[in-house]
Design a protein around this motif. Structure first.
Motif, PDB file in Angstrom:
ATOM      1  N   TYR A  55       3.888 -14.239  13.696  1.00 26.04           N
ATOM      2  CA  TYR A  55       4.866 -13.490  12.891  1.00 26.04           C
ATOM      3  C   TYR A  55       4.563 -11.997  13.014  1.00 26.04           C
ATOM      4  O   TYR A  55       3.536 -11.535  12.511  1.00 26.04           O
ATOM      5  N   LYS A  66       8.824  -7.530   7.924  1.00 26.25           N
ATOM      6  CA  LYS A  66       9.611  -8.743   8.200  1.00 26.25           C
ATOM      7  C   LYS A  66       8.847  -9.997   7.744  1.00 26.25           C
ATOM      8  O   LYS A  66       7.635  -9.956   7.606  1.00 26.25           O
ATOM      9  N   TYR A  67       9.572 -11.090   7.600  1.00 27.05           N
ATOM     10  CA  TYR A  67       9.020 -12.428   7.320  1.00 27.05           C
ATOM     11  C   TYR A  67       8.243 -12.542   6.002  1.00 27.05           C
ATOM     12  O   TYR A  67       7.350 -13.379   5.876  1.00 27.05           O
ATOM     13  N   MET A  68       8.558 -11.696   5.030  1.00 26.08           N
ATOM     14  CA  MET A  68       7.755 -11.722   3.806  1.00 26.08           C
ATOM     15  C   MET A  68       7.895 -13.038   3.029  1.00 26.08           C
ATOM     16  O   MET A  68       6.925 -13.504   2.441  1.00 26.08           O
ATOM     17  N   ASP A  69       9.082 -13.654   3.056  1.00 25.85           N
ATOM     18  CA  ASP A  69       9.243 -14.937   2.335  1.00 25.85           C
ATOM     19  C   ASP A  69       8.372 -16.014   2.975  1.00 25.85           C
ATOM     20  O   ASP A  69       7.690 -16.775   2.289  1.00 25.85           O
ATOM     21  N   GLU A  70       8.404 -16.037   4.318  1.00 22.20           N
ATOM     22  CA  GLU A  70       7.605 -17.031   5.044  1.00 22.20           C
ATOM     23  C   GLU A  70       6.113 -16.814   4.770  1.00 22.20           C
ATOM     24  O   GLU A  70       5.364 -17.762   4.551  1.00 22.20           O
ATOM     25  N   ASP A 113       4.677 -15.331   2.165  1.00 21.54           N
ATOM     26  CA  ASP A 113       4.354 -15.703   0.770  1.00 21.54           C
ATOM     27  C   ASP A 113       4.082 -17.204   0.682  1.00 21.54           C
ATOM     28  O   ASP A 113       3.126 -17.634   0.038  1.00 21.54           O
ATOM     29  N   LYS A 114       4.931 -17.969   1.352  1.00 14.26           N
ATOM     30  CA  LYS A 114       4.810 -19.435   1.302  1.00 14.26           C
ATOM     31  C   LYS A 114       3.510 -19.878   2.000  1.00 14.26           C
ATOM     32  O   LYS A 114       2.767 -20.698   1.479  1.00 14.26           O
ATOM     33  N   GLN A 171      -3.608 -12.440  -2.668  1.00 16.10           N
ATOM     34  CA  GLN A 171      -2.654 -13.532  -2.871  1.00 16.10           C
ATOM     35  C   GLN A 171      -3.268 -14.869  -2.462  1.00 16.10           C
ATOM     36  O   GLN A 171      -3.200 -15.846  -3.187  1.00 16.10           O
TER      37      GLN A 171
END
Ligand code: APR
Length: 237
Positions: A104, A155-159, A161-162, A188
């Protein structure tokens, strides 16, 4: 073992001959970061920003991965049952060249431009000029290097986080822990119970948040760690 997240920064590519971001003179290819890596700089002088990336692109494209990049690939190949995601702040393509998967590029890629008019992303291996037209919408002068500048969202912050919520191990390699949100990933991951490791030449800005800090050149320290981890996890079955 739950999933592993590996965060990389410019330090992992240093031994492939690419300069780290915060070098001692504070300059990147003789430019101040504020002149070439900000939204304001691009609005002010797109030609200068394009010529900077035109200079950087062939340097990065010629670079070859080192033992640090290769050890990540080895981990992925030897531990097929563990999902190992590589979250990189680097715009070079050395993880791809080393054969890693699940990469990523949260700060973008050197080999791409994005059209600010229609959002089309195109591969750009050669020079890009500020007056070029987008091949999709044909509007002129709207192509921007697909690099996340200061002032833009990674970019790809949602991915990510998961991934961080689901990982059992978080490993940072070659990053100074200065630039957020990447510098906050360790906190995190820890919050969700991951063991956290840092492989860096020098202690970094957020060293105290890591369970273990392994100082030295990543090409030497990380392959050793990767080998031991593979043996340990294979023994456990
Ligand atoms: N092995 C391991 N670590 C190394 C090596 C090496 N051979 N050489 C340098 N380092 C370490 C340095 O000690 C330093 O802490 O790599 C780190 C590089 O830090 P920075 O130059 O700040 O780079 P990085 O953390 O990737 O910067 C993050 O800042 O400006 C932005 O978008 C840009 O992605 C970049 C982000």
């Amino acid at each position: 073992m739950k999933n592993i997240v590996i965060l990389t920064g410019s330090g992992i590519s240093a031994e492939s001959g690419l300069k780290t971001f915060r070098s001692e003179d504070g300059l990147w290819l003789n430019h101040r970061v504020e002149d070439v890596c900000t939204v304001e700089a691009f609005e002010r002088n797109p030609s200068l920003v394009h010529s900077f990336y035109n200079e950087l692109r062939p340097i990065m494209m010629k670079a070859v991965p080192n033992a640090g990049h290769q050890a990540i690939t080895m981990l992925q190949q030897e531990l097929p049952d563990v999902t190992i995601n590589v979250v990189t702040q680097n715009v070079d393509l050395l993880h791809e060249k080393a054969g890693s998967k699940n990469i990523y590029h949260i700060h973008g890629r050197i080999d791409e431009c994005v059209c600010m008019n229609c959002g089309h992303v195109l591969t750009t291996l050669g020079d890009v000029e500020s007056d070029e037209s987008c091949p999709e919408c044909h509007v002129q002068g709207m192509l921007k290097p697909n690099i996340v500048f200061f002032g833009e969202m990674p970019k790809y912050m949602d991915e990510v986080d998961k991934m961080l919520a689901e990982c059992g191990m978080f490993i940072a390699i070659g990053t100074s822990g200065v630039v957020y949100p990447a510098a906050g990933f360790v906190r995190q991951a820890k919050f969700y119970g991951a063991k956290t490791y840092l492989f860096n030449l020098d202690p970094c800005n957020n060293s105290s948040q890591f369970d273990q800090e392994i100082l030295g050149k990543a090409s030497q320290t990380f392959p050793k760690f990767a080998e031991e981890l593979i043996n340990e996890l294979k023994k456990k079955g």
